[in-house]
Design a protein around this motif. Sequence first.
Motif, PDB file in Angstrom:
ATOM      1  N   HIS A   1      37.625 -47.116   5.300  1.00 16.89           N
ATOM      2  CA  HIS A   1      37.588 -45.840   4.591  1.00 16.89           C
ATOM      3  C   HIS A   1      36.144 -45.355   4.363  1.00 16.89           C
ATOM      4  O   HIS A   1      35.809 -44.801   3.330  1.00 16.89           O
TER       5      HIS A   1
ATOM      6  N   LYS B   1      38.207 -37.959  -6.481  1.00 18.43           N
ATOM      7  CA  LYS B   1      38.275 -38.519  -5.135  1.00 18.43           C
ATOM      8  C   LYS B   1      39.316 -37.723  -4.358  1.00 18.43           C
ATOM      9  O   LYS B   1      40.113 -36.976  -4.927  1.00 18.43           O
TER      10      LYS B   1
ATOM     11  N   ILE C   1      45.426 -38.223  -1.792  1.00 18.47           N
ATOM     12  CA  ILE C   1      46.099 -38.977  -0.732  1.00 18.47           C
ATOM     13  C   ILE C   1      47.139 -38.069  -0.084  1.00 18.47           C
ATOM     14  O   ILE C   1      47.932 -37.420  -0.768  1.00 18.47           O
TER      15      ILE C   1
ATOM     16  N   ASN D   1      51.531 -43.803   5.836  1.00 21.94           N
ATOM     17  CA  ASN D   1      50.761 -44.491   4.811  1.00 21.94           C
ATOM     18  C   ASN D   1      51.541 -44.436   3.511  1.00 21.94           C
ATOM     19  O   ASN D   1      52.717 -44.047   3.492  1.00 21.94           O
TER      20      ASN D   1
ATOM     21  N   ALA E   1      44.361 -43.130   2.652  1.00 27.44           N
ATOM     22  CA  ALA E   1      44.950 -44.445   2.403  1.00 27.44           C
ATOM     23  C   ALA E   1      45.174 -45.144   3.733  1.00 27.44           C
ATOM     24  O   ALA E   1      45.271 -44.492   4.790  1.00 27.44           O
ATOM     25  N   ASP E   2      45.228 -46.452   3.675  1.00 28.66           N
ATOM     26  CA  ASP E   2      45.412 -47.223   4.909  1.00 28.66           C
ATOM     27  C   ASP E   2      46.746 -46.874   5.557  1.00 28.66           C
ATOM     28  O   ASP E   2      47.766 -46.650   4.877  1.00 28.66           O
TER      29      ASP E   2
ATOM     30  N   THR F   1      34.627 -45.907  -1.043  1.00 27.21           N
ATOM     31  CA  THR F   1      35.687 -45.130  -1.672  1.00 27.21           C
ATOM     32  C   THR F   1      36.584 -46.109  -2.432  1.00 27.21           C
ATOM     33  O   THR F   1      36.501 -47.332  -2.246  1.00 27.21           O
ATOM     34  N   PRO F   2      37.414 -45.596  -3.326  1.00 23.00           N
ATOM     35  CA  PRO F   2      38.258 -46.529  -4.091  1.00 23.00           C
ATOM     36  C   PRO F   2      39.138 -47.425  -3.214  1.00 23.00           C
ATOM     37  O   PRO F   2      39.511 -48.520  -3.630  1.00 23.00           O
ATOM     38  N   ASP F   3      39.471 -46.966  -2.024  1.00 23.84           N
ATOM     39  CA  ASP F   3      40.355 -47.739  -1.161  1.00 23.84           C
ATOM     40  C   ASP F   3      39.599 -48.575  -0.138  1.00 23.84           C
ATOM     41  O   ASP F   3      40.221 -49.217   0.718  1.00 23.84           O
ATOM     42  N   SER F   4      38.292 -48.563  -0.195  1.00 22.01           N
ATOM     43  CA  SER F   4      37.512 -49.303   0.793  1.00 22.01           C
ATOM     44  C   SER F   4      37.605 -50.794   0.535  1.00 22.01           C
ATOM     45  O   SER F   4      37.727 -51.251  -0.610  1.00 22.01           O
ATOM     46  N   ARG F   5      37.512 -51.566   1.616  1.00 21.35           N
ATOM     47  CA  ARG F   5      37.465 -53.022   1.499  1.00 21.35           C
ATOM     48  C   ARG F   5      36.583 -53.568   2.625  1.00 21.35           C
ATOM     49  O   ARG F   5      36.420 -52.946   3.684  1.00 21.35           O
TER      50      ARG F   5
ATOM     51  N   THR G   1      50.009 -47.751   7.144  1.00 22.45           N
ATOM     52  CA  THR G   1      50.909 -48.918   7.003  1.00 22.45           C
ATOM     53  C   THR G   1      51.688 -49.216   8.262  1.00 22.45           C
ATOM     54  O   THR G   1      52.222 -50.322   8.411  1.00 22.45           O
TER      55      THR G   1
END
Length: 1608
Positions: free
Chosen positions: A1030, A744, A747, A831, A779-780, A980-984, A782
């Motif tokens: 993401h 992936k 970051i 982030n 990454a999101d 993606t792994p960070d998706s929500r 912050t």
Amino acid sequence: MSGSTPFYQKQHRHYDRGYRSKEVESAVSQYQSSSSSSYAARSSSRASASAGLSASSGHVIALHERTTPIPCSYTRLSASYSGLEESRLSPMPKRAKPTYLAMDKENQIIGYVVPIFRGSQEYASGFSDTEEARVKENAGYMARRNLFTSGLEMERTEQTSRKVSMRESAERISLSKRIYENEEYHKRMNKDSLMHAPEFVIKPRSHTVWEKQCVRLHCTVSGWPDPRVVWYKNNVTIDPMAHPGKYKLESSYNVHSLEINRCDFDDTAQYRVSAMNSKGELSSFASIVVKRFKGEVEEALPMPRHGMVSEYGITFDTHIVDGFGVSFGREGETMSLGATVIISPNLARYQPEVQWYRDDVLLQPSKWCHMHWSGDKATLTLTHLNKEDEGLYTLRITTKSKYETYSAYVFVRDADAEVEGAPGAPLDVKCQDANKDYVIVTWKQPAVDGGSSILGYFVDRCEVGTTHWSQCNDTPIKFARFPVTGLVEGRSYTFRVRAVNKSGMSRPSRASEVEAAMDPADRARMRGTSAPWTGQIIVTEEEPAEGVVPGRPKELEVTEATKNYVVLSWKPPGERGHEGIMYYVEKCVSGTDSWQRVNTEIPVKSPRFALFDLAEGKAYSFRVRCCNSAGVGEPSEATEATTVGDKLDIPSAPGRVIPTRNTDTSVVVSWEASREAKELVGYYIEASIVGSNKFEPCNNKPVKGTRFICHGLVTGESYVFRVKALNAAGLSECSQESEAIEVKAAIASPTPPYGISVLECVRDSMVLAWKQPTFIGGADITGYFVDYREVINGVPGTWHEANVKAVSDRAYRVSDLKENRKYQFQVRAANMAGVGIPSLSSGTFVCEEWTIAVPGPPHDLQVTEVRANTLVLLYKPPVYQGRDPVNGFYIDIKEADAEEEAWRGVNEKAVLTNYMKIKILKEGETYVFRVRAQNKAGVGKASEPTEPVLAETKPGTTEIVVDVDDDGVISMNFACSNLTPDSRFVWSKNYEEITDDTRITMATSGEKSKATFNMLAEDDIGIYSCAVTHTDGASSSYTLSAEELKKLLEISHDHKFPIIPLKTELAVELQEKGRIRFWLQAEKISANGKIEYVFNDNNLSQGEKYKMNFNKDTGVIEMTMESLLPEDEGTFTFQLQDGKATNQSSLVLIGEVFKGLQKESAFMRKEWHRKQGPHFVEYLSYEVTPECCVVLKCKVGNIKKETVALWYKDGREIKGDEKLTFTEGVLKLEIAQISKKDAGVYEIIMKDDRGKDTSTLNLTEQGFRDLMNEVFSNIANSSTALKIQSTEEGIRLYSFVSYYNEALQVTWHHKDSAIAFTDRIKSGVVGEQLWLQITEPTEKDKGKYAIEFHDGKGGLKRTVELSGQAFDDAYAEFQRLKAAAIAERNRARVAGGLPDVVTIQELKALNLTCNISGEPLPEVVWLKNEREIVSDGHYVMKFEAGKYASFTITTVNTTDSGKYSILVKNKYGTESADFTLVVTEGKGDLGVTSYLTDADGNVIIGSKSRPTTPTERRKSVTGKKMQKRKDSVILQKPPEEKEGKKKEEKKMEDKTADKKKAAPAVASKVGKQETLQQPTTTADEAKPDDVPTSEKLAEKPQTNKGKNDQDE
């Protein structure tokens, strides 16, 4: 020589102004201003002398000239030998011909250096007749002479003092050459040595020339028979016809030349001349280097003054866009890499320097690489990928201002193996240390071994010019280096390598570059430059030396040792004379004094040698001897003892492997280098998905670093990596596997925000807004940090932090500012990876309080749910409200590339919400949006526009799905496949994130998210949306309206209180034996389901009358009854219950419905009983065959041997019909040639002890008509096309059918009208032919004719066109046949026969009579021996009644013997008949004798059996005379009416002939004469009945031979 690309293309540098000295630049300027023509006249004597010198001895000539073609080539400089002597012995050299000695390293005279001056033809001004021009020419000449002699003054002084010795040396050389040539001449005169292989007396010499010049290569070849000479360019045959005007080949007196006209840069190549005869072949090589000035302009381009773009004074800005990405290919494929180049300013015809590199090595155009520049795009095409093509490709665009580069990696995978499990092909095959008969081939091992270790490699070689590959080693070698010996000096080769393992052989590698087997010294001389650019000619020669035994070789050493071979190298001895030498290699086992010669049979020409078949582990010493024709020299110093074995070890395994994230499809792999690695070639990296235990190579070409980016990985998968090192000895063990890493994107800190704007301003604070960074770093975000600085008098101050704690919103109020001061701001995003770099400074804002009445601009515009025609725009209200609160928003839209004036409103009425769904988009268009807020005072300032948005539905887009489960629970579901792994998943109501779970519960699992309503009610009405972070904007919405709420509640109720779904309602069907089946099928019912069967409100149970069944697997519920009785009329119901789910289905059977079902059941029951015995499966029917035969047939079943089939017609049994068949259950009755009598009712009965069955077919009335119509249709379809035939009566049209039936109705048409038949136009049928006869046709009979067959349906027509040429041809044939028929009927003919031979005694009387016919009346003439006879007392000839002709001899005597003929003739023809009269001695007077002939023409005397018919009285005819008769008759087909009569007459003739064969009279033939052999009978003895009268003879038909002459 390193390969097919000549050395002069690899090491050649263009001459340009940067390389020139000041003297050279001065000379060039003088050349351009002077005239070359006048100088050419002054230098002619010098050129002649130089040419004579070069033609008489073996020298090396190199021309360095900048000019266009000049008349100073090798051939044109040739002169006689006497000219050379005169030049050498002249007491005083001419002033214009200074000569210089050429010395070698040992200060030996090897030739002369003669300066040559040439002017540029491009600037030549021609001869001048004026004094001023001659003065300028003389001044130019003096300047040039002073220029080129100033640097050589000291050498000139020394050389002038040695001129005498130089002349003496030249005379000595000339004398020796004469003696040598004389000896060679006498040697060649020896008969034994007349035939010999080709030999180059003078070899072609290499040249370096300027562009646009001509160059000529010469050679002199001896040999007997005369050799055939072929010229090659880079091993490709030169064909002058393929390049007209480019090449010119000449051969004269064993002198051969190749002239190349107007050389260009492509002519830079290696040229080979090959001479071949029956004794052998020999080749010689020469190179041509074509140079150009860097500033020189090609003729194809405009001259500078005509518009060439100059780079001076222009600054170019270069950008490479739309570049190529990481590419993957497979061996054998074609790949193109391209990029668009934007150069500003854009100048016409300006071309930058475009270069392509692979792994930082400049690529040159070749058959593997094609480069193209189209004006704005650079393209590199790899025509045939090999693993050698793998690497980092870089495009470099260079202008005078700067250069720009772009790079990407290209991966090349192995092609599919020809044998499963075979290894990949080796790569990078190269040749090293090449010599006269020896070369070392090296390669790199493949990354793929096919699953089993590689056993070794095979090296193949191929001579250039052939296609045959020969294997160099018999056994596979594991070392990636192999010495190839046994090469033929002067020939060029290419090599390839194949790998082998236990599964089989790999594909061959790419062939190496071309390598020539030649001495390294010769190769070095070819690579070196032969003269400076000034155009001097260097002439060198070698003095012949007497035979000298060579000395010891020098510096012998073992350069390479493996367990398969040992390589020796040395330097040639210093004492060797000028004759070529060879070497003998000797070996000695360490510890012994026994030296053994290794190459006894094959002498070595190169100072390199490879020894094979040495015992592994033993120690050897080696030494070398030189030899030539004078003898074998002393051995060299022996080498130290060398133990046979691999000196190069396989490298150790690399160290720790560390993978790190790079992108979503690549990983950066780094490792520790191998600690014990000699001559390291590189590393192979392998990757494996965790858990698969299957490693695949990441690179197929070794990399030399310790870091590599592995591309082409699957996003989201976890991989482990390992590394192998390799050198020539092989591949190392694999390193330890790395830790698993998920693929992936790495970051990183986010990019800077942008679009800083002011939302509100008061006295001491300002509210700022900005846009989210384009890349958030994986990454999101912050939070954000805001900095500000004060601007005083335009000078920015120091940055200060506005907030210490990060803010999550994209708006922030900066406080503690000073009123009316100017400020600038910057924002940084953060982030989990850290804080990014700050944004660009904002514009300068003044901190002063806003007092405007309208609201400020909205902010934080976001676009979501983008589809092809719709999207949703989100925005936040303005911070500054104005005087009154905001009461609405207006949305504006325009195309992204449109002008500012193109903004237009989306909504006419202000909306109150902070979102809006826009539905006016066009798919494929790109738009931008902005928002304006309003209050009572008016509409405020517009917001900053959004980023351009493309209206399209992206692949994989999904929508929210509403679902109601079995318990009535209502939920919304959304799925996204590109997480993606960070998706929500973020759920919102009315585009505000849902944080309260009292009314809705959210859950996410994998790629799906569910929002479940806890208790759906009116409070839940609204717009629900779900967005996935993401991703590339995955989002969707669902509108829950009041109507949708009501619908969902109903569905939920149905799920809470369910019914059993039915696939089919209750239905009834009839089964075998008329059984009644009631059934239905439930869509879903469990095994615990219960069924109640009800009839008229009464429950039914299992018993004799009712049979119930419930299939729980299929859900089929059924009840059967054997029959229906009157009391069964009513309503049947099936009641179902499965847990809390129920259902029922009813079927009403009353009235006509019940009666119809009852009747059909009874019929089916009856049918079932019928089929228990023999019965008809298919009832009686008919079929008409293509032959128009009618077949009655039926198909029966359930039969056995005792089954009987009886046929009836009209109630009467048809017995004994042989065509009755009974096979495979089919009964047939054939009716051939059907007619009306076959009409009737046909019946067939099948019966046996089990019962009987009957089938009837009515073929009367309409049934028979239908049958006949089908027969007629078959007849019509079988008819042939109408054809035209001419007869003697007229023209006949006809068509054939396969079968004719009398009932067939046929109509003839003429010009689409039915023909009315008359005596002139008739129709009829003969056999299978239908015809139409047109008697005596006229012009009115022309036109289109058709025959129509009637079959009761559409019918069928056959047509023919009787007009034009067709009518003319038919009419002409009719006239011809008609005239021929008339002539045949009326021509003169002899109807009665005459005997062939008549034998009669003398003194007898002879009377013969025959019938004559013809119209007009024929003329009759009698002949004897071809002479006409006239009537007298002896011969009496009569022609009575126009029918009968008689011939009488009153008294026969011997003089009457001879041949007699009768000739009849009229205007239609002539016919003759003849007989032979033989007179014997008299035996008494028999009186007048008449003869009767039988069917064979024999005379019958006294026969008791008389012919009964005229036919029987015909005599035989000889073949010759019958042929004459046939020639006089015009044959035609007799009418059909006469055919029968002729056949009957023929039969009667045959019967008569049979009877006559039994007659007692016997005739024998002697020669051509037939003699009657029977008892002589006198006239008195003959009965009156036996003597035919003249009347009877006249009635006999004429069938004997005769002559027929037809009058035309």
